[in-house]
Design an enzyme around this catalytic site. Structure first.
Site, short mmCIF file in Angstrom:
data_model
loop_
_atom_site.label_atom_id
_atom_site.label_comp_id
_atom_site.label_asym_id
_atom_site.label_seq_id
_atom_site.Cartn_x
_atom_site.Cartn_y
_atom_site.Cartn_z
N LYS A 65 -8.23 41.46 16.12
CA LYS A 65 -8.75 42.17 14.95
C LYS A 65 -9.68 43.29 15.38
O LYS A 65 -10.32 43.22 16.42
CB LYS A 65 -9.48 41.19 14.02
N LYS A 117 -15.08 35.58 20.85
CA LYS A 117 -16.13 36.52 21.25
C LYS A 117 -16.59 36.23 22.67
O LYS A 117 -16.80 37.16 23.45
CB LYS A 117 -17.31 36.45 20.27
N LYS A 123 -16.54 45.26 15.23
CA LYS A 123 -17.66 46.13 15.57
C LYS A 123 -18.18 45.86 16.96
O LYS A 123 -18.43 46.77 17.73
CB LYS A 123 -18.82 45.93 14.58
P1 ATP Z 1 -18.68 41.73 14.59
O1 ATP Z 1 -17.69 42.12 15.65
O2 ATP Z 1 -20.10 42.10 14.93
O3 ATP Z 1 -18.52 40.30 14.14
P2 ATP Z 1 -17.04 42.60 12.44
O4 ATP Z 1 -16.32 43.87 12.65
O5 ATP Z 1 -16.30 41.33 12.62
O6 ATP Z 1 -18.33 42.65 13.37
P3 ATP Z 1 -18.61 41.53 10.27
O7 ATP Z 1 -19.92 42.15 9.95
O8 ATP Z 1 -18.59 40.28 11.09
O9 ATP Z 1 -17.70 42.64 11.00
O10 ATP Z 1 -17.79 41.26 8.94
C1 ATP Z 1 -18.00 42.02 7.76
C2 ATP Z 1 -16.82 41.85 6.82
O11 ATP Z 1 -15.72 42.61 7.31
C3 ATP Z 1 -16.32 40.42 6.66
O12 ATP Z 1 -15.98 40.23 5.30
C4 ATP Z 1 -15.10 40.37 7.52
O13 ATP Z 1 -14.15 39.44 7.04
C5 ATP Z 1 -14.56 41.78 7.36
N1 ATP Z 1 -13.79 42.19 8.54
C6 ATP Z 1 -14.26 42.28 9.80
N2 ATP Z 1 -13.30 42.72 10.63
C7 ATP Z 1 -12.19 42.90 9.86
C8 ATP Z 1 -10.87 43.35 10.12
N3 ATP Z 1 -10.48 43.70 11.35
N4 ATP Z 1 -9.99 43.44 9.09
C9 ATP Z 1 -10.38 43.10 7.84
N5 ATP Z 1 -11.61 42.66 7.52
C10 ATP Z 1 -12.52 42.56 8.51
MG MG Z 2 -17.36 39.47 12.56
#
Ligand code: ATP
Ligand code: MG
Length: 330
Positions: free
Chosen positions: A193, A112, A196
């Site tokens: 990956k 990050k 968000k």
């Molecule tokens: P941020 O970038 O703010 O960390 P994020 O997209 O990583 O957001 P989180 O809120 O951190 O989302 O994670 C929520 C859930 O979604 C977790 O269980 C995480 O493992 C899953 N997740 C996040 N990104 C992915 C992805 N690209 N593929 C599959 N699962 C995901």
């Molecule tokens: Mg995350």
């Protein structure tokens, strides 16, 4: 019944397809067999500076998306992290059990920061707060995406370390990672990956995107210069990502898809993936429209669920306080 805990950060107006396929669909199918706690972890979201009105709205929208996907607040406990102060209390105590070097090895922090996020101490200690989220509920299983594996390992290490000194304080949780569906990559940078707070808009399939935009984004997804449609995440991350999306949503195995697309081009694959994604998202979006029409009801459900969660969390924290030698609260 065994307990599960899982959560997402309200770091965006919409969850993305990775959150949905990596986590949310599993949450829904697990809620009958398990005593499930599902959180909107708004304190984690403070690691990214956000306008207060936007954060409040995102917290509601995140909860609404759980409901739209099929999380049932009658069967599962729906909670907001900031409404259960035990999360931050336990995080402090766990921080006192975490090595600095150990915390420094977390790759998501490095990723990050490398992608431009501000390296505040909250972002650094994020995995410790996450460990607190899980251990506070005596969770046996944690349904998460592949990206959270290392954080969950830390949670297990902390639980075992505490238990070695104070036997049977914490339940040591297992990750519940569904194979194959586990990780969705960024459409524009398929070696990273989908995220968000990091992915550019074109790299994300948001659950709340206009279907026309979804089609456009999938059509402009980065692939490679070959022509062959084959699952090979190492050499063909873009094409493999599209195959995973299709397979998880349609229930067709990747091997069957490879056969079906033999002799066809990337354009054909993208068109079909777009159809499959849009078909899954449309009913979700209409349920969201109904839910968002009554934001007070979402707040009510979160307050009610958080009060329920707090009963469990307070007991677990009290147990740990007692073993540590902190004075009883009552
Ligand atoms: P941020 O970038 O703010 O960390 P994020 O997209 O990583 O957001 P989180 O809120 O951190 O989302 O994670 C929520 C859930 O979604 C977790 O269980 C995480 O493992 C899953 N997740 C996040 N990104 C992915 C992805 N690209 N593929 C599959 N699962 C995901
Ligand atoms: Mg995350």
């Amino acid at each position: 019944r065994q307990r599960i805990f899982s959560a997402m950060q309200p770091t965006s107006d919409s969850l993305h397809l990775g959150n949905y396929l990596g986590a949310l669909v599993n949450w829904v199918s697990l809620q009958d067999a398990y005593d499930a706690f599902y959180g909107v972890v708004d304190l984690h979201a403070l690691t990214v500076p956000t306008d207060p009105a936007v954060l409040r709205e995102r917290t509601r929208r995140t909860a609404a998306q759980y409901l739209a996907a099929g999380v049932d607040p009658q069967r599962s406990t729906l909670m907001a992290q900031s409404l259960v102060p035990e999360h931050t209390e336990l995080a402090w105590i766990l921080a006192c059990h975490t090595g600095f070097g150990e915390a420094s090895r977390m790759t998501q922090f490095k990723d990050k920061v490398a992608k431009g996020q501000t390296a505040n101490v909250g972002l650094f200690t994020y995995p410790i707060l996450m460990a607190a989220d899980i251990l506070l509920y005596d969770a046996n299983l944690v349904p998460v995406g592949e990206d959270q594996r290392q954080h969950l390992e830390l949670t297990r290490d902390l639980a075992e370390r505490v238990n070695a000194r104070f036997p049977e304080t914490f339940v040591v949780p297992e990750p519940y990672i569904v194979k194959g569906s586990a990780k969705i990559q960024d459409l524009q940078d398929p070696t990273a990956k989908m995220s968000k707070s990091i992915s550019a808009d074109l790299g994300l399939i948001d659950l709340m995107d206009d279907p026309k935009r979804i089609v456009k984004k999938i059509k402009s997804a980065v692939t490679d210069t070959e022509r062959e449609i084959r699952f090979d995440p190492e050499n063909k991350p873009g094409v493999s990502n599209l195959l995973v999306m299709h397979s998880t949503l349609s229930g067709t195995t990747v091997a069957d898809l490879e056969r079906a697309f033999e002799g066809k081009g990337y354009g054909d694959l993208k068109a079909e993936v777009a159809d499959v994604v849009v078909a899954a998202i449309e009913p979700f979006q209409s349920r969201m429209a109904e839910l968002l029409a009554d934001p007070a009801e979402i707040d009510r459900l979160l307050a009610e669920g958080s009060a329920k969660a707090r009963l469990v969390a307070a007991d677990v924290l009290e147990r740990f306080h007692d073993r540590l030698g902190l004075l009883p609260r009552r």
